[in-house]
Design an enzyme around this catalytic site. Structure first.
Site, PDB file in Angstrom:
ATOM      1  N   LYS A 183      11.380   6.550   9.716  1.00 28.06           N
ATOM      2  CA  LYS A 183      10.372   5.591   9.243  1.00 28.06           C
ATOM      3  C   LYS A 183      10.466   5.496   7.727  1.00 28.06           C
ATOM      4  CE  LYS A 183       5.464   4.638   8.839  1.00 28.06           C
ATOM      5  NZ  LYS A 183       4.098   4.839   9.295  1.00 28.06           N
ATOM      6  N   GLU A 215      -7.984   4.027   3.509  1.00 31.81           N
ATOM      7  CA  GLU A 215      -7.368   5.318   3.833  1.00 31.81           C
ATOM      8  C   GLU A 215      -7.872   6.463   2.973  1.00 31.81           C
ATOM      9  OE1 GLU A 215      -3.231   4.937   4.489  1.00 31.81           O
ATOM     10  OE2 GLU A 215      -2.906   7.091   4.740  1.00 31.81           O
ATOM     11  N   GLU A 267       4.818   4.655  15.458  1.00 31.49           N
ATOM     12  CA  GLU A 267       4.663   4.697  13.999  1.00 31.49           C
ATOM     13  C   GLU A 267       3.432   5.550  13.638  1.00 31.49           C
ATOM     14  OE1 GLU A 267       4.489   0.696  12.382  1.00 31.49           O
ATOM     15  OE2 GLU A 267       3.556   1.410  10.535  1.00 31.49           O
ATOM     16  N   GLU A 318       2.426  -8.975   7.733  1.00 30.47           N
ATOM     17  CA  GLU A 318       1.465  -7.867   7.605  1.00 30.47           C
ATOM     18  C   GLU A 318       1.102  -7.613   6.134  1.00 30.47           C
ATOM     19  OE1 GLU A 318       2.344  -4.404  10.063  1.00 30.47           O
ATOM     20  OE2 GLU A 318       1.491  -3.123   8.502  1.00 30.47           O
ATOM     21  N   LYS A 350      -2.620  -7.829   4.254  1.00 27.73           N
ATOM     22  CA  LYS A 350      -3.127  -6.696   3.462  1.00 27.73           C
ATOM     23  C   LYS A 350      -3.450  -7.122   2.035  1.00 27.73           C
ATOM     24  CE  LYS A 350      -0.986  -2.936   6.033  1.00 27.73           C
ATOM     25  NZ  LYS A 350       0.243  -2.146   6.191  1.00 27.73           N
TER      26      LYS A 350
HETATM   27  C1  LIG Z   1       1.195   0.816   2.806  1.00 23.47           C
HETATM   28  C2  LIG Z   1       0.040   0.231   3.117  1.00 23.47           C
HETATM   29  O1  LIG Z   1      -0.690   0.547   4.240  1.00 23.47           O
HETATM   30  C3  LIG Z   1      -0.318   1.629   5.070  1.00 23.47           C
HETATM   31  C4  LIG Z   1       0.569   1.196   6.157  1.00 23.47           C
HETATM   32  C5  LIG Z   1       0.088   0.814   7.405  1.00 23.47           C
HETATM   33  C6  LIG Z   1       1.025   0.296   8.458  1.00 23.47           C
HETATM   34  O2  LIG Z   1       2.231   0.216   8.214  1.00 23.47           O
HETATM   35  O3  LIG Z   1       0.559  -0.081   9.554  1.00 23.47           O
HETATM   36  C7  LIG Z   1      -1.271   0.928   7.692  1.00 23.47           C
HETATM   37  C8  LIG Z   1      -2.112   1.487   6.811  1.00 23.47           C
HETATM   38  C9  LIG Z   1      -1.618   2.195   5.628  1.00 23.47           C
HETATM   39  O4  LIG Z   1      -1.371   3.521   5.949  1.00 23.47           O
HETATM   40  C10 LIG Z   1      -0.580  -0.787   2.215  1.00 23.47           C
HETATM   41  O5  LIG Z   1      -1.688  -1.238   2.519  1.00 23.47           O
HETATM   42  O6  LIG Z   1       0.019  -1.123   1.180  1.00 23.47           O
END
Ligand SMILES: C=C(O[C@@H]1C=C(C(=O)O)C=C[C@H]1O)C(=O)O
Length: 453
Positions: free
Chosen positions: A208, A257, A301, A436, A440
């Site tokens: 990963k 988080e 994941e 995604e 975010k």
């Molecule tokens: C890396 C990030 O988020 C992280 C990655 C995630 C995922 O890949 O699903 C989910 C939440 C966070 O642990 C970010 O928001 O920049």
């Protein structure tokens, strides 16, 4: 705050400083029911702001009575040593111990970009005035470090003068900034990086890796970080808020988080990985959530993060417990898989040992950790600075709380930098991963009100 009362606390600390020939922390706290941490942050747009839940705590810190900075991969051990040496003979007037606030770089081996220069490898401040709000109400602490050569009367005078500053009226800022230029790697080029990561995963080099994007806005005027925080606060859902200022720049975010929190030796954290969008109707949103809970790629994941957190903590805790299956954590634009984890710190270990053991979790780095970090350094193409790194607070009793600085922005006087990433595992699709990152980024973009001209 009464100067005579402060003076007696500072004099007691001075006696100890002379006796032990080293600096001693002094703290005095009083109830402050009429002060509000968010209102003070909006007014000052400086220092440190914090608003976390479970446990709920808001903080606003102004002025710096002492700074602890450290460099290199062992920076946390150094901060830990320095802090607890400083607190060993702390003079505490009232119920509230001294409390240190700060954060650190994601990766000390990545060369530092100029916009991150004010943000050291690890940088913590003891705020001169600290307002806290929790279930015990609102309390104002005056914090000071008294050295053998200090003049306690001068320190008390300076503290009272700084106290007046707390009540200063807001500085007005220029009208809303306009975007002069937006710079970001085009989608196909970022997706090519994801394809590259997928090749490394196929070859067995990695299982990963989290790849992030960096978006830079050039502005015609400074952003009002207080107003941005107010908007983040209004829509915070399950996010925790933070803002830290260093030399005219502000790093702020609304992150879902928590990396690790410690209350009387009890640690809590969660694995957070696996994401899906929020849907417009509650029925559709439930379907998207149910799909996320059943998606083998997302569960894989997620499970990698759970296992790595459990392994990371195993050397320093007892009673380690993790939820058997993830739950959904719903935010304004995105929902995640989250598995709560709890444990007890073993005697002789501290919260910062826990942070050292966990950072970077595969939620923001990857697996194997060192290979993923090297991959990020080589391929991501920008300096993460404090993005995706721990930010938080620590008190003299060893209690504290650290978040992972996601959904964040760095604001310099005429620029704003945004960051968002996602975990790449076998089966990830570059276009979906790009999407995604867009969802975010959305909450911070909305709070910043940045629209191209
Ligand atoms: C890396 C990030 O988020 C992280 C990655 C995630 C995922 O890949 O699903 C989910 C939440 C966070 O642990 C970010 O928001 O920049």
């Amino acid at each position: 705050m009464n100067e005579a009362a402060l003076l007696s606390v500072f004099e007691a600390a001075h006696q100890l400083a002379l006796k032990h020939q080293r600096p001693v922390v002094a703290v005095s706290s009083r109830p402050a029911p009429n002060l509000d941490p968010l209102v003070l942050y909006e007014t000052h747009r400086q220092g440190f702001f914090w608003c976390a839940h479970s446990p709920g705590l808001a903080l606003f810190g102004l002025g710096c009575a002492w700074q602890i900075e450290a460099t290199g991969p062992q920076r946390l051990a150094e901060v830990n040593r320095h802090w607890f040496a400083l607190c060993a003979d702390a003079v505490i007037d009232g119920a509230h111990p001294p409390l240190l606030l700060g954060g650190m770089r994601f990766d000390t081996q990545q060369p530092c970009a100029p916009h991150w220069a004010p943000f050291a490898d690890a940088s913590f401040h003891l705020a001169q005035w600290l307002l806290s709000e929790d279930r015990d109400g609102r309390w104002l602490r005056c914090q000071c470090v008294v050295e053998p050569g200090s003049d306690p009367a001068a320190l008390a005078r300076a503290s009272v003068a700084a106290h007046q500053q707390l009540f200063a009226s807001p500085r007005s800022l220029a009208s809303h900034p306009e975007v002069i230029e937006r710079t970001a790697l085009p989608a196909p080029q970022w997706q090519a990086k994801v394809a590259n990561a997928l090749q490394a995963i196929d070859s067995g080099e990695l299982s990963k890796v989290v790849l992030a994007r960096h978006i830079e806005y050039q502005l015609d005027a400074a952003l009002d970080s207080g107003a941005v925080m107010r908007r983040l606060h209004e829509r915070r859902n399950s996010s925790h808020l933070f803002a830290l200022h260093r030399a005219g720049s502000c790093f702020m975010g609304a992150t879902p988080e928590r990396l690790l929190s410690c209350r009387e030796g009890h640690l809590s954290t969660h694995a957070l990985a696996g994401s899906a969008r929020r849907a417009p109707t509650s029925e559709e949103d439930q379907q998207v959530g149910a799909g996320l809970l059943a998606d083998p790629k997302e569960l894989h994941e997620h499970q990698l993060v759970v296992q790595t957190i459990l392994q990371g903590l195993s050397g320093i805790v007892s009673d380690l417990q993790a939820a058997t299956r993830p739950e959904l954590l719903k935010l304004a634009t995105v929902q995640h898989l989250s598995s709560p984890i709890s444990a007890r710190l073993v005697e002789g270990c501290s919260l910062l040992d826990g942070i050292q053991a966990l950072h970077p979790t595969p939620a923001v780095g990857g697996l194997p950790a060192a290979t993923a970090m090297a991959f990020i350094r080589r391929h991501e193409g920008f300096d993460r600075g404090w993005y995706a790194a721990p930010v938080g607070w620590l008190d003299a009793r060893g209690n504290g709380d650290f978040l992972v600085a996601l959904r964040s922005a760095l604001m310099t006087p005429l620029h704003c930098h945004l960051f968002a990433g996602c975990g790449i595992v076998q089966g990830s699709r570059p276009a979906d991963e790009y999407e995604e990152t867009q969802i975010k980024l959305a909450s911070m973009e909305q709070a910043l009100h940045l629209a191209p001209r």
